[in-house]
Motif scaffolding. Structure first.
Motif, PDB file in Angstrom:
ATOM      1  N   ARG A 501      51.913  33.687  26.854  1.00  0.00           N
ATOM      2  CA  ARG A 501      52.173  33.549  25.427  1.00  0.00           C
ATOM      3  C   ARG A 501      53.553  32.965  25.168  1.00  0.00           C
ATOM      4  NH1 ARG A 501      54.023  37.319  22.230  1.00  0.00           N
ATOM      5  NH2 ARG A 501      53.996  38.827  23.932  1.00  0.00           N
ATOM      6  N   LYS A 503      55.725  31.460  27.384  1.00  0.00           N
ATOM      7  CA  LYS A 503      56.020  30.159  28.004  1.00  0.00           C
ATOM      8  C   LYS A 503      54.984  29.110  27.640  1.00  0.00           C
ATOM      9  CE  LYS A 503      59.041  31.912  31.372  1.00  0.00           C
ATOM     10  NZ  LYS A 503      59.594  31.931  32.716  1.00  0.00           N
ATOM     11  N   LYS A 504      54.047  29.484  26.792  1.00  0.00           N
ATOM     12  CA  LYS A 504      53.011  28.560  26.343  1.00  0.00           C
ATOM     13  C   LYS A 504      52.309  27.872  27.517  1.00  0.00           C
ATOM     14  CE  LYS A 504      54.627  27.874  21.660  1.00  0.00           C
ATOM     15  NZ  LYS A 504      54.926  29.281  21.620  1.00  0.00           N
ATOM     16  N   ARG A 506      49.150  26.819  29.652  1.00  0.00           N
ATOM     17  CA  ARG A 506      47.788  26.552  29.190  1.00  0.00           C
ATOM     18  C   ARG A 506      46.770  26.454  30.307  1.00  0.00           C
ATOM     19  NH1 ARG A 506      48.080  25.013  23.250  1.00  0.00           N
ATOM     20  NH2 ARG A 506      45.841  25.039  23.575  1.00  0.00           N
ATOM     21  N   TRP A 536      44.771  30.703  23.368  1.00  0.00           N
ATOM     22  CA  TRP A 536      44.616  29.300  22.985  1.00  0.00           C
ATOM     23  C   TRP A 536      43.188  28.973  22.565  1.00  0.00           C
ATOM     24  CZ3 TRP A 536      49.372  29.454  22.585  1.00  0.00           C
ATOM     25  CH2 TRP A 536      50.232  29.837  23.619  1.00  0.00           C
ATOM     26  N   GLU A 782      48.350  34.955  15.507  1.00  0.00           N
ATOM     27  CA  GLU A 782      47.602  34.677  16.740  1.00  0.00           C
ATOM     28  C   GLU A 782      46.104  34.765  16.493  1.00  0.00           C
ATOM     29  OE1 GLU A 782      51.090  36.237  19.724  1.00  0.00           O
ATOM     30  OE2 GLU A 782      49.200  37.350  19.679  1.00  0.00           O
TER      31      GLU A 782
END
Lengths: 848, 110
Positions: A501, A503-504, A506, A536, A782
């Motif tokens: 979450r 550090k994003k 993917r 995501w 979120e």
């Protein structure tokens, strides 16, 4: 040798505890035990009585069952009052004339509510609060009342006021003393409690002596007070204290205290050596003990004395309490009024946060003698232990009640300093040593500690302290508390979720590269896949994600034992049109699928082979169906009853709400599956209280229950918030689900998650309802993002010829798996057993 | 005697981290491509414990140094190099040689 006969008069909580204590002794086969109850049922949990108003049934409250007594050879007689004791010849006689001889007689007759002698107190709708029958009468009375008054501002009185409030009527408390809970609280504490309770819309009237109850003008009655004022009300609950039920003992000539109570010694014996008294009917050292824990201690002492299995004595009990009244945290320890000669006190009062704490210490400042805590009771466990174990206070005792400064550790009590004999859970008499022993035998989480020792399963007040003892015991045993999810990541699921979450991140490869090692495995891959999907919500069959999914997620179906799949289209809220029902029937017929109705109010179609899945879904999607995510660790169903649109009793539109909720959260990936239900009234036909999220309609909105479970380890859901409007309800569920997704372990259902959550339900309420971590907006955002990215995975898959390639058994042949075979049973087909396959008898011919 | 390699699919058909099932001279063969270096493995598709042809649909990973596939039925792990079941030393599955030849993936017929 003939068995000794032990008669127990009264089967309340303490009477039952006595019988349980008898059963626990090794010589129980030498005794014949008979118990009498004048109530229509065996012992139930009177402490939790008020939960009856938030949905618990009489069955939920039961502490035992007739089956349990029968299995253990305990004789019981219900609905029968013991009317007479013949001490000379040692027998009792009941109302119906039944005569039973005894060797030992145990009086566990409890107490009765004191009703002040006010003229007019015996009219209709003037009730008391003690038994399940009383609660039934209160519920009935509330149906035709708008205003209710509780006479008595003590602990039970405030619970009764809460009950009235929950029943949806205007509640008032009338108290004779100058403050609420006068026994347990000092002036400052009582004042803050009053303010908090008034803020909740409950009227508080102190220093009021009721002189008469007469006919009212606006309401059914008017209560006139000695000071000339009055109050109008439709119903009155008397909760002005208890009186020991000692009439039987008195008429039998047993010694009775001046103000009532059967006099007992340290062995719980009355002045007749064959007769014992335990619980609220007993008077020890001039004192009646109106709490359950001392009653339990007496029961154990009496059982040990009768069976000569021990020499324990009853030497008084600590009357400290911690509880939540009308949502307000209240605790009282020891000498709360500071009556100990020479004692000194520290007071902390915060009008903004509405917190009041007073610590009373001995003259030399070294020992705790008492405390009052309102609004913030975190210090209760530490202070109580310091007092009970006669431990010396730290240098600055005030630190124990001062709020922790940002960044600093809250002052508390290291559990290491407690002796092994320190009682952690007073409801079940569980010591620090008991918990440590359980840990040494392999109970290494709170769930296990609860089931092995019973600690924290009563009032729950000791949960935080018990968890600290657990952690300390694990450490001292050299356990490294390893929460790594597997050999590839040295992180817990929660830590991985935070990393993804913040550090994003993917993709799995990105995470493995930066934070893991090796190739990953069937533990970490789906866990990370689920985390990525939760935050995501990308298409799960993207090349980057496909290898992270279990076979069920890859093929968007549920693999069965023979390698075929089952197909479950979403039927939101269980509502389906006849046309859609026909489509399901036609598809099942065409592909010869076995059909079964699921527990979640939809239809499961079994026996689809890989190559058939897209063909089946093409027809379903064309008819307007979406995937039901039955294969995912995700939101499954929102079960509903038919609700107010059709039902004679329905209070609100449960079907409408359940469809909205199912459509809102469909596709949401979580640490484990999530099940919901919505009931349109308190009859609860949708069984919402065994679901992760359960909603029940009330006259004033919706009651929200969380963390229930059916299945292998059933758990009754906890009431989380009451009378919410729909918007607030949805907001609360958004936050709850996202917080669960962020913090739970892999494959941890909400029920187990809550049981292991430090601080438990209270903490969860603070985070979700009071936004104590200040993350409410973040959680909602979120969820919003997740909802915005929803797609029906089957629809997306059908649009991609590339993805469809995977849906054949062989990549290089159109043949199907020769191992799959079916036989007919009850008009449908099922997988053939290995034997049937080998014998090749009765197999259904498969046509491609 | 010359070796016989059977082409079963194109390299691009096999997404890294997943498996596929191929029919090779009447036998069901599970072919896997590992994520990290696109290494290829091939074993029997039959799960002897679950009694079903499903291993190609299992998840790959590593246990220590071994590359393994987990059965999608009851989650036992099979070493992709040797065919040995990690949980039960009595059980093993057949392995096959596999190679990338140009753009096609080939399995050696036994």
């Amino acid at each position: 040798m003939a068995k000794q006969r032990v008669l127990v008069v009264g089967n309340g909580m303490v009477g039952h505890k006595f019988i349980d204590s008898m059963l626990a002794t090794s010589s129980i086969d030498q005794y014949e035990v008979i118990t009498f109850s004048e109530e229509p049922r065996l012992a139930y949990d009177r402490v939790q009585l008020s939960s009856y108003f938030s949905g618990a049934t009489a069955d939920d409250l039961m502490l035992t069952s007739e089956g349990y007594y029968q299995d253990n050879g305990i004789n019981y007689v219900l609905n029968e009052r013991v009317a007479e004791i013949n001490r000379e010849e040692k027998y009792v006689v009941t109302d119906s004339g039944r005569k039973e001889a005894y060797d030992s007689l145990v009086l566990a007759t409890g107490s009765y509510p004191f009703v002040p002698p006010i003229p007019g107190n015996d009219q209709e709708h003037c009730l008391v609060y003690r038994t399940i029958e009383d609660l039934e009468a209160i519920t009935e009375s509330a149906k035709c009342s708008k205003v209710g008054v509780v006479v008595g501002g003590g602990l039970l009185g405030l619970e009764a006021a809460n009950a009235l409030k929950n029943l949806g009527i205007e509640a008032h408390v009338v108290e004779f003393a100058p403050r609420l809970m006068a026994v347990q609280l000092d002036e400052g504490g009582g004042e803050l409690l009053r303010k908090k309770i008034e803020d909740l819309g409950v009227g508080v009237h102190t220093e009021k002596a009721t002189t008469e109850i007469v006919a009212g003008e606006q309401c059914r009655y008017r209560m006139n007070f000695a000071d000339g004022s009055h109050l109008e009300t439709d119903m009155i609950l008397f909760s002005a204290g208890i009186r020991p039920q000692d009439a039987l003992a008195k008429q039998s000539g047993l010694e009775i205290g001046e103000r009532g109570g059967i006099v007992i010694d340290n062995q719980c014996k009355t002045n007749d050596p064959n007769i014992y008294a335990v619980g609220e009917c007993a008077l020890w050292d001039g004192k009646i003990f109106g709490l359950v824990a001392p009653g339990y201690s007496m029961a154990k002492v009496a059982a040990e004395t009768i069976t000569e299995s021990g020499e324990s004595q009853f030497l008084g009990a600590d009357m400290s309490t911690k509880l939540k009244l009308l949502g307000v945290d209240v605790a009282s320890i020891g000498d709360a009024h500071g009556k100990t000669p020479g004692c000194l006190s520290y007071t902390y009062s915060d009008d903004v946060e509405q917190v009041y704490k007073r610590l009373i210490v001995s003259e030399d400042g070294k020992k705790v003698v008492g405390a009052v805590l309102i609004g913030d009771v975190d210090a209760y466990g530490s202070l109580l232990q310091l007092m009970l174990n006669d431990m010396e206070l730290p240098e600055s005792p005030e630190a124990l009640i001062l709020p922790s400064v940002e960044g600093g550790e809250a002052a508390g009590l290291g559990v290491d300093t407690l002796p092994d004999t320190a009682v952690i859970c007073s409801c079940f008499d569980v010591t620090k040593g008991d918990i440590a022993a359980a840990v040494a035998e392999g109970a290494t989480d709170m769930g296990a500690i609860k089931s092995v020792t019973n600690a924290s399963t009563g009032c729950g007040g000791c949960a935080a302290l018990a968890k600290q003892v657990l952690d300390a015991s694990l450490l001292s045993l050299g356990y490294e508390v390893n929460t790594d999810i597997c050999e590839h990541f040295a992180y817990s699921r929660q830590e991985l979720a935070d990393i993804v979450r913040v550090k994003k991140i993917r993709t799995f490869d990105e995470l493995l590269e930066s934070h893991g090692k090796g190739h990953g495995c069937d533990i970490c891959k789906p866990t990370v896949g689920s985390i990525l999907a939760s935050f995501w919500n990308d298409y799960v069959l993207e090349d980057n994600h496909i290898g992270l999914q279990d076979t069920n997620d890859i093929y968007l179906g549920n693999m069965q034992k023979d390698g075929t799949y089952s197909v479950v289209p979403r039927i939101a809220g269980g509502e389906i049109t006849p046309d859609k029902l026909i489509v399901i029937g036609e598809v099942a017929k065409e592909f010869n699928l076995y059909t079964k109705i699921t527990g979640g109010q939809r239809i499961d179609l079994f026996g689809a082979q890989l190559h058939e899945l897209p063909l089946i879904w093409k027809q379903l999607v064309a008819a307007g169906f979406e995937t039901g995510h039955a294969y995912g660790k995700s939101v499954r169903t929102v079960k509903s009853c038919v609700g107010s649109t059709w039902c004679r009793y329905g209070v609100d539109d449960s079907v409408g709400l359940s469809i909205d909720i199912e459509n809102r959260y469909k596709g949401l990936r979580a640490p484990h599956k999530l099940k919901f239900a919505v009931s349109g009234c308190t009859r609860e036909c949708a069984e919402a209280q065994c679901k992760d999220v359960g909603i029940i309609a009330t006259d004033n909105g919706w009651n929200l229950y969380v963390c229930g479970n059916g299945g292998m380890r059933p758990r009754h859901a906890d009431l989380f918030a009451t009378d919410l409007d729909t918007e607030t309800l949805i907001k609360t569920i958004d936050r709850f689900l996202m917080f669960y997704i962020r913090t739970a372990d892999r494959l941890q259902r909400t029920s187990v998650w809550l049981e292991n959550l430090e601080g438990g339900l209270d903490y969860l309420k603070k985070v979700i309802l009071d936004d104590s971590l200040n993350i409410g907006d973040e959680l909602e955002a979120e969820m919003k993002n997740n909802i915005a990215n929803y797609q029906c995975e089957w629809k997306t898959t059908l649009e991609s010829p590339e993805k469809l390639k995977r849906f054949s058994h062989f990549i290089n042949s159109d043949e199907s798996d020769s191992n799959i075979a079916f036989v007919a049973e009850r008009g449908q087909r099922r997988p053939a057993t290995k034997q049937e396959r080998e014998d090749k008898v009765n197999l259904i011919e498969l046509v491609d | 005697m010359s070796e016989k390699w059977v082409a079963v699919c194109q390299d691009q058909d096999l997404i890294p981290g997943t498996g596929l099932c191929a029919l090779v001279e009447g036998e069901q063969v599970a072919v896997f491509k590992i994520r990290k270096d696109s290494q290829l493995f091939a074993v029997s598709n039959y799960d002897p414990i679950g009694d079903a042809n499903v291993l190609a649909r299992g998840m790959t990973g590593s246990i220590g140094e071994s590359i393994v596939v987990a059965s999608p039925l009851y989650k036992q792990h099979f070493d992709l190099q040797t065919g040995q079941c990690v949980e039960d030393s009595e059980v093993s599955i057949k392995t096959f040689s596999v190679r990338k030849n140009g753009e096609s993936i080939e399995i050696k017929a036994s």
